[in-house]
Design a protein around this motif. Structure first.
Motif, PDB file in Angstrom:
ATOM      1  N   ASP A 255      75.102  21.508  51.031  1.00 21.46           N
ATOM      2  CA  ASP A 255      76.110  20.956  50.332  1.00 21.46           C
ATOM      3  C   ASP A 255      76.020  19.140  50.740  1.00 21.46           C
TER       4      ASP A 255
ATOM      5  N   LYS B  34      74.821  20.891  55.112  1.00 21.23           N
ATOM      6  CA  LYS B  34      75.016  22.208  55.497  1.00 21.23           C
ATOM      7  C   LYS B  34      74.286  23.181  54.617  1.00 21.23           C
TER       8      LYS B  34
ATOM      9  N   LEU C 136      73.813  26.076  51.965  1.00 18.92           N
ATOM     10  CA  LEU C 136      74.729  26.849  51.153  1.00 18.92           C
ATOM     11  C   LEU C 136      74.482  28.371  51.140  1.00 18.92           C
TER      12      LEU C 136
ATOM     13  N   GLU D 133      72.068  30.717  52.794  1.00 18.67           N
ATOM     14  CA  GLU D 133      71.228  31.179  53.819  1.00 18.67           C
ATOM     15  C   GLU D 133      70.428  32.288  53.603  1.00 18.67           C
TER      16      GLU D 133
ATOM     17  N   TYR E  99      64.213  25.705  60.144  1.00 23.66           N
ATOM     18  CA  TYR E  99      65.283  26.521  60.029  1.00 23.66           C
ATOM     19  C   TYR E  99      64.918  28.198  60.302  1.00 23.66           C
TER      20      TYR E  99
ATOM     21  N   GLU F 126      65.165  28.768  63.858  1.00 27.38           N
ATOM     22  CA  GLU F 126      66.449  28.345  64.434  1.00 27.38           C
ATOM     23  C   GLU F 126      66.539  27.242  65.392  1.00 27.38           C
TER      24      GLU F 126
ATOM     25  N   PRO G  43      70.429  25.480  63.118  1.00 26.27           N
ATOM     26  CA  PRO G  43      71.220  26.144  62.318  1.00 26.27           C
ATOM     27  C   PRO G  43      71.407  25.986  61.130  1.00 26.27           C
ATOM     28  N   CYS G  44      71.716  26.720  60.382  1.00 27.08           N
ATOM     29  CA  CYS G  44      71.688  26.700  58.812  1.00 27.08           C
ATOM     30  C   CYS G  44      73.336  26.057  58.516  1.00 27.08           C
ATOM     31  N   THR G  45      73.986  26.134  59.573  1.00 25.91           N
ATOM     32  CA  THR G  45      75.442  25.665  59.362  1.00 25.91           C
ATOM     33  C   THR G  45      75.374  24.245  59.849  1.00 25.91           C
ATOM     34  N   SER G  46      74.477  23.744  60.359  1.00 24.90           N
ATOM     35  CA  SER G  46      74.383  22.386  61.042  1.00 24.90           C
ATOM     36  C   SER G  46      74.506  21.243  59.830  1.00 24.90           C
TER      37      SER G  46
END
Length: 173
Positions: free
Chosen positions: A16, A20, A22, A24, A47, A50, A53-56
């Motif tokens: 995004d 981050k 979108l 995963e 990724y 880890e 993190p995929c949300t970072s």
């Protein structure tokens, strides 16, 4: 926005506006089913292991890189200081590292040649690890694991942070 395979130029569409990830699940499924295009391996591996993190968001990843580079440099400085001080444990570890690095997949183009910078990077990585975890130090065969990850990621960040996940909280986090 929908998911596009990494093989169809989908890497840039995975994130995004803040950076981050979108998709995963689809990302990991795509890697499992189709592999990773060689030019994306340095990014994708971060990724998969880890490291990121995929949300970072992108800003956190950039801050992490700066902090990790500084800590890695400090580990290498500590290794130089240990060598200069004649630290016997360090000397023993370095002796084994030197032998093992010289034998690491020399037929593979990534490690071929006498003045290969990838061998220097591997040696530095393993020396830094001996400073990260002096109790464990260097164990024969770490060069093969670290060399494989170094080749796959082309980044010491992934490798250094993952060599001792159970011995202590991560120094690089």
């Amino acid at each position: 926005m929908s998911f596009r395979s990494l093989h169809d130029g989908g890497w840039d569409t995975l994130f995004d506006a803040d950076g981050k990830m979108l998709f995963e699940y689809q990302f990991k499924k795509d890697v499992f089913e189709q592999g990773v295009p060689p030019k994306l391996r340095p990014d994708v591996w971060k990724y998969l292991v880890e490291l990121y993190p995929c949300t970072s968001p992108l800003l956190h990843r950039l801050e992490y890189i700066v902090a990790a580079a500084s800590r890695y440099d400090n580990l290498l400085d500590a290794a130089c200081a240990a060598e200069a001080a004649g630290d016997e444990t360090f000397r023993q570890n370095k002796k084994i590292i030197d032998k093992d690095v010289a034998r690491t997949d020399r037929e593979h183009p990534f490690f071929a040649g006498d003045e290969n910078p990838n061998l220097t990077a591997l040696q530095n990585l393993l020396l830094a690890h001996t400073m990260l975890d002096p109790e464990l130090g260097y164990v024969q065969g770490m060069n093969d694991i670290a060399g494989t990850l170094l080749y796959g990621s082309a980044s010491w960040l992934c490798v250094c942070d993952r060599l001792t996940p159970f011995s202590r909280p991560s120094l690089l986090m």
